[in-house]
Design an enzyme around this catalytic site. Structure first.
Site, PDB file in Angstrom:
ATOM      1  N   LYS A  41      11.762  -0.120 -15.355  1.00  0.00           N
ATOM      2  CA  LYS A  41      11.625   1.280 -14.928  1.00  0.00           C
ATOM      3  C   LYS A  41      10.267   1.540 -14.310  1.00  0.00           C
ATOM      4  CE  LYS A  41      14.864   3.891 -17.743  1.00  0.00           C
ATOM      5  NZ  LYS A  41      15.006   5.032 -18.662  1.00  0.00           N
ATOM      6  N   ARG A  94      22.837  15.108 -23.480  1.00  0.00           N
ATOM      7  CA  ARG A  94      22.910  16.290 -22.614  1.00  0.00           C
ATOM      8  C   ARG A  94      24.273  16.356 -21.933  1.00  0.00           C
ATOM      9  NH1 ARG A  94      17.516  14.378 -19.853  1.00  0.00           N
ATOM     10  NH2 ARG A  94      18.634  12.505 -20.484  1.00  0.00           N
ATOM     11  N   SER A 132      12.763  14.423 -17.736  1.00  0.00           N
ATOM     12  CA  SER A 132      11.417  14.149 -17.244  1.00  0.00           C
ATOM     13  C   SER A 132      11.423  14.010 -15.720  1.00  0.00           C
ATOM     14  CB  SER A 132      10.882  12.867 -17.873  1.00  0.00           C
ATOM     15  OG  SER A 132      10.874  12.986 -19.269  1.00  0.00           O
TER      16      SER A 132
HETATM   17  P1  ADP Z   1      15.033   7.054 -21.993  1.00  0.00           P
HETATM   18  O1  ADP Z   1      14.483   6.419 -20.735  1.00  0.00           O
HETATM   19  O2  ADP Z   1      14.973   6.137 -23.187  1.00  0.00           O
HETATM   20  O3  ADP Z   1      16.371   7.689 -21.828  1.00  0.00           O
HETATM   21  P2  ADP Z   1      13.927   9.766 -22.101  1.00  0.00           P
HETATM   22  O4  ADP Z   1      12.525  10.168 -22.363  1.00  0.00           O
HETATM   23  O5  ADP Z   1      14.528  10.115 -20.788  1.00  0.00           O
HETATM   24  O6  ADP Z   1      13.970   8.195 -22.364  1.00  0.00           O
HETATM   25  O7  ADP Z   1      14.875  10.359 -23.235  1.00  0.00           O
HETATM   26  C1  ADP Z   1      14.713  10.003 -24.588  1.00  0.00           C
HETATM   27  C2  ADP Z   1      15.870  10.592 -25.378  1.00  0.00           C
HETATM   28  O8  ADP Z   1      15.781  12.012 -25.380  1.00  0.00           O
HETATM   29  C3  ADP Z   1      17.247  10.257 -24.795  1.00  0.00           C
HETATM   30  O9  ADP Z   1      18.162  10.095 -25.852  1.00  0.00           O
HETATM   31  C4  ADP Z   1      17.591  11.496 -23.995  1.00  0.00           C
HETATM   32  O10 ADP Z   1      18.986  11.671 -23.875  1.00  0.00           O
HETATM   33  C5  ADP Z   1      16.954  12.584 -24.853  1.00  0.00           C
HETATM   34  N1  ADP Z   1      16.626  13.767 -24.073  1.00  0.00           N
HETATM   35  C6  ADP Z   1      15.883  13.844 -22.949  1.00  0.00           C
HETATM   36  N2  ADP Z   1      15.815  15.111 -22.486  1.00  0.00           N
HETATM   37  C7  ADP Z   1      16.534  15.860 -23.360  1.00  0.00           C
HETATM   38  C8  ADP Z   1      16.890  17.257 -23.425  1.00  0.00           C
HETATM   39  N3  ADP Z   1      16.514  18.118 -22.496  1.00  0.00           N
HETATM   40  N4  ADP Z   1      17.645  17.659 -24.463  1.00  0.00           N
HETATM   41  C9  ADP Z   1      18.086  16.776 -25.394  1.00  0.00           C
HETATM   42  N5  ADP Z   1      17.805  15.462 -25.382  1.00  0.00           N
HETATM   43  C10 ADP Z   1      17.050  15.000 -24.374  1.00  0.00           C
END
Ligand code: ADP
Length: 158
Positions: A41, A94, A132
């Site tokens: 990534k 989500r 993010s």
């Molecule tokens: P990854 O690259 O491991 O998916 P993220 O930082 O994107 O890392 O997400 C980490 C976790 O948090 C994942 O399980 C993701 O689905 C969850 N997550 C991210 N944004 C949200 C949100 N707005 N509401 C609920 N869960 C979220």
């Protein structure tokens, strides 16, 4: 003491992540937010900056370090969980596409170590559109993201 790991990229931490952390505290005594590093990534922030943003956001929320601590790891999350006496991994859901990804992640983790459970919390509708990558894209295009991320993150985005 029930310990859970909340692993993720946190590039950067958003109000969606924070909501999952706060709700997880109702289920577990301690959460370790684990900034994972996936070489495949491309991230906007380096690991140290991500950790600082998470720590500052937790202080902002009045959450103490003995309830939620922050760490980073580049190996298998299940291995980290085992060495830190955590029986569960927390993930947020989500949209349906999250489910597809998490389903295979859960199956893979189960294959590696069936003693570690994955616990999934559904995003609230108010934060379900926050990711993010959309934060970074919105910010770059001049959208006000101040109600979507902790104040600490705004400072780093600038
Ligand atoms: P990854 O690259 O491991 O998916 P993220 O930082 O994107 O890392 O997400 C980490 C976790 O948090 C994942 O399980 C993701 O689905 C969850 N997550 C991210 N944004 C949200 C949100 N707005 N509401 C609920 N869960 C979220």
């Amino acid at each position: 003491m029930k310990i859970a790991i909340y692993p993720g990229s946190f590039d950067p931490i958003t109000n969606g992540h924070l909501d999952i952390i706060k709700r997880s505290l109702k289920l577990f005594d301690k959460i370790i937010v684990l900034v994972s590093f996936n070489p495949a990534k491309k991230y906007k922030f380096d690991t140290e900056t991500k950790i600082n943003m998470i720590k500052e956001s937790l202080i902002e929320e009045g959450i103490s370090e003995d309830k939620v601590s922050v760490d980073s790891f580049s190996g298998l999350t299940v291995d980290y969980a085992k060495t830190h006496h955590a029986a569960c991994l927390i993930r947020g859901l989500r949209v349906v596409s999250d489910f597809e990804y998490e389903w295979s992640l859960n199956a893979a983790n189960n294959y590696i170590d069936p003693s570690i459970e994955m616990v999934f919390l559904m995003a609230k509708k108010e934060t379900s559109f926050i990711s993010s990558s959309t934060i970074n894209e919105m910010y770059q295009n001049g959208v006000d993201v101040s109600s979507l991320v902790p104040k600490a993150v705004l400072k780093y985005l600038k």
